[in-house]
Write an enzyme that holds these catalytic residues in place. Structure first.
Site, PDB file in Angstrom:
ATOM      1  N   TYR A   1      -3.922   3.948   2.143  1.00 42.48           N
ATOM      2  CA  TYR A   1      -4.714   3.763   3.354  1.00 42.48           C
ATOM      3  C   TYR A   1      -6.169   4.140   3.073  1.00 42.48           C
ATOM      4  O   TYR A   1      -6.469   5.132   2.432  1.00 42.48           O
ATOM      5  CB  TYR A   1      -4.125   4.490   4.557  1.00 42.48           C
ATOM      6  CG  TYR A   1      -3.947   5.994   4.522  1.00 42.48           C
ATOM      7  CD1 TYR A   1      -4.082   6.753   3.358  1.00 42.48           C
ATOM      8  CD2 TYR A   1      -3.643   6.677   5.700  1.00 42.48           C
ATOM      9  CE1 TYR A   1      -3.906   8.126   3.368  1.00 42.48           C
ATOM     10  CE2 TYR A   1      -3.472   8.055   5.724  1.00 42.48           C
ATOM     11  CZ  TYR A   1      -3.606   8.766   4.555  1.00 42.48           C
ATOM     12  OH  TYR A   1      -3.436  10.130   4.560  1.00 42.48           O
TER      13      TYR A   1
ATOM     14  N   ALA B   1       7.095   0.197  -2.997  1.00 35.78           N
ATOM     15  CA  ALA B   1       6.261   1.344  -3.322  1.00 35.78           C
ATOM     16  C   ALA B   1       7.045   2.141  -4.355  1.00 35.78           C
ATOM     17  O   ALA B   1       6.739   2.110  -5.549  1.00 35.78           O
ATOM     18  CB  ALA B   1       5.954   2.171  -2.086  1.00 35.78           C
TER      19      ALA B   1
ATOM     20  N   TYR C   1      -0.352   4.579  13.786  1.00 38.84           N
ATOM     21  CA  TYR C   1      -1.805   4.750  13.758  1.00 38.84           C
ATOM     22  C   TYR C   1      -2.407   4.027  14.965  1.00 38.84           C
ATOM     23  O   TYR C   1      -1.688   3.435  15.787  1.00 38.84           O
ATOM     24  CB  TYR C   1      -2.386   4.215  12.436  1.00 38.84           C
ATOM     25  CG  TYR C   1      -2.005   5.073  11.242  1.00 38.84           C
ATOM     26  CD1 TYR C   1      -2.524   6.351  11.103  1.00 38.84           C
ATOM     27  CD2 TYR C   1      -1.120   4.608  10.284  1.00 38.84           C
ATOM     28  CE1 TYR C   1      -2.165   7.150  10.014  1.00 38.84           C
ATOM     29  CE2 TYR C   1      -0.756   5.396   9.196  1.00 38.84           C
ATOM     30  CZ  TYR C   1      -1.288   6.667   9.072  1.00 38.84           C
ATOM     31  OH  TYR C   1      -0.930   7.455   8.007  1.00 38.84           O
TER      32      TYR C   1
ATOM     33  N   ARG D   1      -0.171  -5.426   8.525  1.00 41.73           N
ATOM     34  CA  ARG D   1       1.024  -4.580   8.371  1.00 41.73           C
ATOM     35  C   ARG D   1       1.529  -4.269   9.770  1.00 41.73           C
ATOM     36  O   ARG D   1       0.771  -3.781  10.625  1.00 41.73           O
ATOM     37  CB  ARG D   1       0.652  -3.298   7.628  1.00 41.73           C
ATOM     38  CG  ARG D   1       1.812  -2.733   6.841  1.00 41.73           C
ATOM     39  CD  ARG D   1       1.368  -1.625   5.925  1.00 41.73           C
ATOM     40  NE  ARG D   1       2.399  -1.336   4.941  1.00 41.73           N
ATOM     41  CZ  ARG D   1       2.422  -0.262   4.186  1.00 41.73           C
ATOM     42  NH1 ARG D   1       1.457   0.629   4.268  1.00 41.73           N
ATOM     43  NH2 ARG D   1       3.400  -0.078   3.317  1.00 41.73           N
TER      44      ARG D   1
ATOM     45  N   ARG E   1      13.400  -0.431  -1.108  1.00 42.04           N
ATOM     46  CA  ARG E   1      13.745   0.306  -2.338  1.00 42.04           C
ATOM     47  C   ARG E   1      14.611  -0.561  -3.239  1.00 42.04           C
ATOM     48  O   ARG E   1      15.657  -0.155  -3.725  1.00 42.04           O
ATOM     49  CB  ARG E   1      14.407   1.648  -2.013  1.00 42.04           C
ATOM     50  CG  ARG E   1      14.246   2.672  -3.150  1.00 42.04           C
ATOM     51  CD  ARG E   1      14.504   4.079  -2.703  1.00 42.04           C
ATOM     52  NE  ARG E   1      15.812   4.265  -2.150  1.00 42.04           N
ATOM     53  CZ  ARG E   1      16.941   4.389  -2.868  1.00 42.04           C
ATOM     54  NH1 ARG E   1      16.895   4.358  -4.192  1.00 42.04           N
ATOM     55  NH2 ARG E   1      18.094   4.543  -2.266  1.00 42.04           N
TER      56      ARG E   1
ATOM     57  N   CYS F   1       0.547   5.790  -0.722  1.00 48.76           N
ATOM     58  CA  CYS F   1      -0.296   6.940  -1.038  1.00 48.76           C
ATOM     59  C   CYS F   1      -0.103   7.359  -2.487  1.00 48.76           C
ATOM     60  O   CYS F   1       0.978   7.180  -3.044  1.00 48.76           O
ATOM     61  CB  CYS F   1       0.062   8.103  -0.137  1.00 48.76           C
ATOM     62  SG  CYS F   1      -0.348   7.741   1.559  1.00 48.76           S
TER      63      CYS F   1
ATOM     64  N   CYS G   1      14.553   3.832  -9.259  1.00 49.06           N
ATOM     65  CA  CYS G   1      14.222   4.881  -8.292  1.00 49.06           C
ATOM     66  C   CYS G   1      15.516   5.512  -7.776  1.00 49.06           C
ATOM     67  O   CYS G   1      16.487   4.801  -7.523  1.00 49.06           O
ATOM     68  CB  CYS G   1      13.442   4.230  -7.156  1.00 49.06           C
ATOM     69  SG  CYS G   1      13.299   5.247  -5.695  1.00 49.06           S
TER      70      CYS G   1
ATOM     71  N   PRO H   1       0.839  -1.207   0.000  1.00 49.00           N
ATOM     72  CA  PRO H   1       0.000   0.000   0.000  1.00 49.00           C
ATOM     73  C   PRO H   1       0.875   1.258   0.000  1.00 49.00           C
ATOM     74  O   PRO H   1       1.856   1.322   0.739  1.00 49.00           O
ATOM     75  CB  PRO H   1      -0.760  -0.119   1.331  1.00 49.00           C
ATOM     76  CG  PRO H   1      -0.747  -1.579   1.658  1.00 49.00           C
ATOM     77  CD  PRO H   1       0.547  -2.099   1.133  1.00 49.00           C
TER      78      PRO H   1
ATOM     79  N   CYS I   1      14.585   9.985  -3.991  1.00 48.70           N
ATOM     80  CA  CYS I   1      14.497  11.420  -3.711  1.00 48.70           C
ATOM     81  C   CYS I   1      13.226  11.805  -2.954  1.00 48.70           C
ATOM     82  O   CYS I   1      13.121  12.906  -2.429  1.00 48.70           O
ATOM     83  CB  CYS I   1      14.549  12.205  -5.021  1.00 48.70           C
ATOM     84  SG  CYS I   1      13.177  11.824  -6.127  1.00 48.70           S
TER      85      CYS I   1
HETATM   86 FE1  SF4 Z   1      11.888   7.100  -6.464  1.00 51.24          FE
HETATM   87 FE2  SF4 Z   1      12.089   9.732  -6.452  1.00 51.24          FE
HETATM   88 FE3  SF4 Z   1      10.428   8.487  -8.138  1.00 51.24          FE
HETATM   89 FE4  SF4 Z   1       9.840   8.554  -5.577  1.00 51.24          FE
HETATM   90  S1  SF4 Z   1       9.997  10.306  -6.954  1.00 51.24           S
HETATM   91  S2  SF4 Z   1       9.733   6.788  -6.904  1.00 51.24           S
HETATM   92  S3  SF4 Z   1      11.843   8.390  -4.663  1.00 51.24           S
HETATM   93  S4  SF4 Z   1      12.633   8.381  -8.138  1.00 51.24           S
END
Ligand code: SF4
Ligand code: ADP
Length: 693
Positions: free
Chosen positions: A61, A321, A175, A223, A299, A31, A345, A29, A348
């Site tokens: 959520y 995520a 929570y 979770r 990550r 946001c 990713c 999950p 950031c």
């Molecule tokens: Fe990754 Fe940055 Fe994209 Fe978020 S915005 S998924 S942290 S590269």
């Protein structure tokens, strides 16, 4: 291409109670900044993950009742049957790609103020909200507990009607349920407080209620935080043995354990502070405590690391995520042996910033995020070119690289010219700074992909002047020449610049530092930008052994970085490395020996010793080339292009994500009829169909 056999293990199906996931890729999950307000944007985003190979795709959520309302942060809702349709939209599309859909029911506790609904927040005890607002929870009595159980159960039944396959009991992230679990916060004297068996009672009842209501067809996931106090609950003090004892009582009850830690700045830490797979020591404690499947995050972008985690028995599913946001097609790419095509990713947290601002999430690496439905953008495909044109892109920073790549994919003949030897512009320069090495992934992904396109010619070490642009005689020109940091103090707090700034040789900007021009003596870094550059500059200069002080007019270090989880860790880093910190002060003047500061509250002035100043305030677009070519176009000169656009920082200096988006949008829209009055589909409540509600 064929898949590396070492990664086969990632594609094994895994049973989760009554349902089976087709592989081990699990979008936990997260946001989206869309919630119940933008169901189409949401469904489009989730469906793309399923299409990209994620076997499980969860919601964000989801509130079961109006007393759980996190406004202004967008969240999903299952308050009554009229909420079912929006969720069915997502579940149907996810199923359409052969994946399972999950819903994360949440009980807010002291983390939600209920600003929209004005219900009194319910808590384990009467306590101030963790949001820092002057409201307290009502200590739940037995009737409240009975009602919460009923709301949760009813929401699970609605989730079943919507077509979901997995439903969550959400017992972490501070929570309500983690507050019940907490040995510190849960000071209740009834059967829900005190002993560990009492503290887990509500979680156990909710798992049992949910199983009873929907367990025949839906899996029940929990979770849970692997920290030793079962989820923090506002106090980080570990209680040795608690996790083991809690899992001893609950371990076999749910169908899946979704394990994390309650500290977001670790769980979804910035790459500046936290590396891949950072939860290993926490997750490793869980395996021996349950026979049920485990998912956790880290990550992960390296399939070797993923496969190693599964092989070591740490997890059954690779949770993600952010990697699923940066590349919804990550599983497919691994499956097809196209690991080099993964858009990794960069850590950031710009995605998180979107949600924290109440807006659909965006991503530095993936410009199509949240645009799947409203602009019809697909992360892996793009329409063919609209004409047999030649396009010149000047500047190979994030904007220019993305524009050239997407134009190339559309089939245009592209010329990409870059002044420097190395491509990447600001991301290449900034990646040399402390903690920002992963910024380089923005360049690396695009350069790898560009090198495969025969229709894109790349010319490094080619500074183009206006006459060069005319000589290329391209049909279309995109100017992506970036921006420079200003040396006059003009910034958020000072719209006139700072009048008296001492000798130029004592003044520096981040561009100077990145180019290797370093200050001497005592350095003052003036941060009127409020994101990462100020604190990174201070850290870099302190790392050179210079006595360094960071001064900012905001009341916090890296205040905007609060939206990306930069703020506290950046401040801690400065303190650990011995950088002085002065908040809530403006820089008034500097004479080469002393800097004069003024308190933002009282105006009182004081001097501090400084030999050099690094100004991190704002940037000026490097748009001289754009303006010259524009004049040539208007004068009808030979070689002038049919269309000219400035993109990225040259257009409007901003975050890297904005430059990538700008380059992508330019490429998508070239030769395309865009209705300037209605450029995107607007997701909103349809009064026609809802007026009876
Ligand atoms: Fe990754 Fe940055 Fe994209 Fe978020 S915005 S998924 S942290 S590269
Ligand atoms: P953005 O974030 O908008 O992509 P950057 O500052 O990262 O902007 O990148 C701009 C790039 O443009 C830099 O690599 C810079 O060297 C290059 N550049 C600037 N002016 C010229 C020019 N006249 N000719 C070719 N390249 C240029």
């Amino acid at each position: 291409m064929t898949r590396d056999p070492r990664h086969d293990i990632l594609f094994e199906p895994v049973a989760i109670g009554p349902v089976t996931a087709r592989n081990r890729f699990y979008q936990v999950p997260h946001c989206t900044g869309s919630g119940w307000q933008s169901p189409h944007i949401l469904a489009g985003l989730r469906a793309m993950k399923a299409e990209g190979g994620w076997a499980v795709v969860n919601t964000e959520y989801c509130s079961p009742h109006p007393s759980i309302d996190d406004t202004p942060y967008p969240m999903a809702s299952l308050w009554d049957d009229r909420d079912i349709r929006a969720h069915a939209l997502m579940a149907d599309q996810v199923h359409g790609h052969g994946s399972l859909a999950g819903v994360e029911l949440v009980l807010g506790g002291a983390r939600m103020a209920n600003h929209l609904t004005r219900e009194v927040p319910l808590g384990v005890v009467s306590m101030p909200l963790a949001t820092g607002e002057p409201f307290q929870t009502r200590a739940m009595d037995r009737q409240d507990i009975r009602e919460v159980r009923r709301w949760h159960r009813n929401a699970a039944l609605r989730a079943m009607k919507a077509g979901f396959d997995i439903v969550y009991v959400y017992a972490t992230h501070d929570y309500l349920l983690s507050q019940f679990l907490s040995p510190v916060l849960n000071t209740r004297s009834d059967e829900y407080g005190g002993s560990l068996a009492n503290r887990v009672r509500l979680v156990r009842e909710l798992i049992e209620d949910t199983k009873d209501a929907v367990g025949a067809t839906m899996a029940v996931a929990v979770r849970f935080s692997a920290e030793t106090n079962g989820g923090g609950g506002g106090d980080g003090t570990p209680v040795p043995g608690e996790t083991e004892d809690m899992l001893g009582l609950l371990g076999e009850l749910p169908d899946l354990w979704d394990i994390n830690v309650s500290d977001y700045s670790l769980e979804m830490g910035l790459s500046r502070f936290v590396g891949e797979g950072s939860l290993e020591s926490y997750v490793s404690t869980i395996r021996s405590l349950t026979t049920k499947p485990i998912v956790s995050v880290g990550r992960f972008t390296s399939p070797d690391t993923m496969a190693a985690w599964v092989r070591k028995g740490l997890v059954d599913f690779i949770g993600a995520a952010r990697p699923s946001i940066a590349d919804p097609f990550l599983p497919k790419k691994i499956e097809e042996g196209r690991v080099e095509d993964i858009r990794e990713c960069i850590g950031c947290n710009i995605c998180y910033m979107g949600d924290a601002r109440g807006a659909p999430i965006r991503c530095t690496q993936n410009p199509t995020m949240s645009e799947e439905w409203r602009r019809g953008w697909h992360p892996e495909s793009i329409a063919s070119r609209g004409s047999a044109s030649r396009v010149l892109v000047v500047g190979a920073g994030p904007a220019g690289l993305e524009a050239a790549l997407s134009l190339g994919r559309r089939g245009y003949d592209v010329v990409l010219a870059e002044a420097t030897r190395e491509l990447g512009g600001r991301v290449t320069r900034e990646a040399m700074l402390p903690g920002l090495a992963e910024w380089r992934r923005v360049r690396d992904y695009r350069v790898t992909q560009l090198n495969r396109l025969a229709n894109v010619e790349i010319y490094p070490e080619s500074t183009l002047g206006p006459e060069d642009v005319l000589e290329v005689a391209a049909d279309h020109v995109a100017v992506a020449t970036g921006a420079r940091w200003r040396a006059d103090g003009f910034g958020t707090s000072n719209r006139r610049g700072i009048e008296s700034l001492g000798p130029r040789e004592s003044l520096f900007t981040p561009d100077d530092i990145m180019a290797g021009r370093l200050p001497e003596g005592r350095v003052l870094v003036y941060d009127d930008d409020h994101y990462y550059m100020g604190t990174v500059m201070a850290e870099a200069l302190r790392g050179q052994g210079l006595e360094t002080t960071l001064v900012t007019p905001e009341d916090a270090v890296s205040s905007w970085g609060g939206l990306t989880l930069d703020r506290w860790r950046a401040r801690r880093r400065l303190m650990e490395t011995g950088v002085g910190i002065v908040v809530a002060h403006e820089l008034v003047s500097f004479d080469g020996r002393r800097a004069r500061l003024a308190c933002c509250a009282s105006g009182e002035e004081r001097d501090i010793d400084a030999d050099s100043i690094v100004l991190v305030t704002s940037r000026t677009p490097d748009d001289a080339l754009y303006r010259s070519v524009r004049e040539s176009m208007e004068a009808g000169e030979k070689g002038a292009p049919k269309s000219l656009r400035r993109i990225g920082d040259c257009d409007a200096p901003a975050i890297i994500a904005a430059a990538v988006y700008s380059g992508h949008r330019y490429a998508r829209e070239l030769d395309t009829d865009i209705d300037r009055d209605n450029p995107l589909r607007h997701d909103r409540v349809n009064v026609e169909t809802n007026h009876e509600n």
